[in-house]
Each structure stands twice: as C-alpha cells, then as structure tokens.
Motif scaffolding. Structure first.
Motif: not given
Length: 119
Positions: A29-34, A49-59
């Motif tokens: 998740x962190x690299x997606x947001x970065x 990218x931020x939305x995908x990162x948040x979904x990955x982090x939440x899951x």
C-alpha cells in the motif's frame, strides 16, 4: 495434552501469518500512495492509485485483525477466564502489543486482558 500443544502451535502459526499479512500490506500500500504523490500524473490517475492503496491497506488490516483475534484467547485479569472477543469489540478496543481493553463475558470487568496462545 497433545491437543493443547497442537492448538498452541496452530495459534502461533495464525499469529505469524497475521504479522506477515500486515507487513505485506504495508509493502503493497505505501508504494502506491508514494508514487501517487511523487509522479507527474493526471488527477484521476493520482486518485485511483491512492484509492487502490487505501483498499489494499484496509483489506490487509482486516485480514490481520481476524487472524490475530482467532489466534488464542484473551485472559481476564480479574477472574482469569479465557475468551475470544467479538470482532467489533476486538477492533474498537484500546490496546498495546499484547493486551486489549475488553469486557470479560464471565465477570463483566472492563480491563486490559492479556492475549494468550492457549484457549
């Protein structure tokens, strides 16, 4: 006796799997947001990218929480009863690395209960 040893080993495996899922979630998740913040992208691409990162982090966090909750039990410091809390109570409880502030289903005390590997 053999059953208790097997159960403790399974609980340790669940706990290690929970830690691995949490680490992989951070690594994914962190690299997606970065990248979303650093790269020259269109606004919709940055948001995606931020939305995908948040979904990955939440899951990943949800999976790690479920695995950690199911690994062993929590022991009430007041009556020494062992219990597995409801998922909502587990997630919402203030906690340290090894303890969570939970309500004991047996005596009703709200205290920091220790996470133990034997149920």
């Amino acid at each position: 006796m053999v059953d208790l040893v097997r159960q403790a080993q399974e609980n340790r495996k669940k706990l290690l799997l929970s830690v691995a899922v949490a680490a992989l979630t951070i690594l994914a998740a962190v690299p997606l947001v970065v990248v979303a913040g650093a790269a020259a992208l269109a606004a919709w691409q940055r948001c995606l990218l931020i939305a995908v990162g948040l979904v990955v982090a939440a899951g990943g966090i949800a999976i790690a929480c479920v695995l950690d909750r199911e690994a062993g039990a929590f022991e009430c410091p007041a009556c020494h009863a062992r219990f597995v809390p409801e998922l909502r109570a587990y997630i919402m409880a203030p906690h340290t690395f090894r303890k969570r502030k939970l309500r004991c289903p047996q005596c009703g005390a709200v205290r920091y209960c220790r996470h133990v590997m034997e149920a």
